[in-house]
Design a protein around this motif. Sequence first.
Motif, short mmCIF file in Angstrom:
data_model
loop_
_atom_site.label_atom_id
_atom_site.label_comp_id
_atom_site.label_asym_id
_atom_site.label_seq_id
_atom_site.Cartn_x
_atom_site.Cartn_y
_atom_site.Cartn_z
N LEU A 23 -18.39 11.39 -18.10
CA LEU A 23 -19.54 10.90 -17.36
C LEU A 23 -20.72 11.80 -17.69
O LEU A 23 -20.57 13.01 -17.85
N GLN A 24 -21.91 11.22 -17.75
CA GLN A 24 -23.12 12.01 -18.00
C GLN A 24 -24.10 11.77 -16.87
O GLN A 24 -24.49 10.63 -16.65
N PRO A 25 -24.51 12.76 -16.13
CA PRO A 25 -24.00 14.12 -16.22
C PRO A 25 -22.57 14.20 -15.71
O PRO A 25 -22.13 13.36 -14.92
N GLU A 26 -21.87 15.20 -16.15
CA GLU A 26 -20.47 15.40 -15.79
C GLU A 26 -20.31 15.48 -14.27
O GLU A 26 -21.14 16.03 -13.57
N ALA A 27 -19.22 14.90 -13.77
CA ALA A 27 -18.95 14.94 -12.33
C ALA A 27 -18.52 16.35 -11.93
O ALA A 27 -17.55 16.89 -12.45
N VAL A 28 -19.29 16.95 -11.03
CA VAL A 28 -18.94 18.27 -10.51
C VAL A 28 -18.29 18.15 -9.14
O VAL A 28 -17.86 19.16 -8.57
#
Length: 131
Positions: free
Chosen positions: A50-55
Amino acid sequence: MTLGILVVDDEPDIEDLFRQRFRAELRRGELALHFASSAEEALQSLNTGLQPEAVLVLSDINMPGMSGLDFLQRLRAEAPQVPVIMVTAYGDSENRRRALDIGATELVTKPVDFVALKKLVQNVIVQKTAA
């Protein structure tokens, strides 16, 4: 820096609700919300990137197919560093115990108190980015 949050819930109106409640954060570019309507779809999204990466992941517990607790168990095995807040209409002690035992960061009950959820999300993100 924009931080990604993956929301996993089979209810069709969840996306509109979360976009509305996090409107200011989205407009400022602080957050990007990703949505999956099933645990299987969420795992696929996390694996393909996913962009942005899932934090952070917010996941319902009661979903058709793979339950949120089964999803949490899989996610702990595949991506143990990603914090997960479980969201459920059933905040009974058994669901809470199981979710926390499997590795949930927290459990939030529906209807969601978005003021409290935003504080919780902010705390989790601060801890994650400080690590």
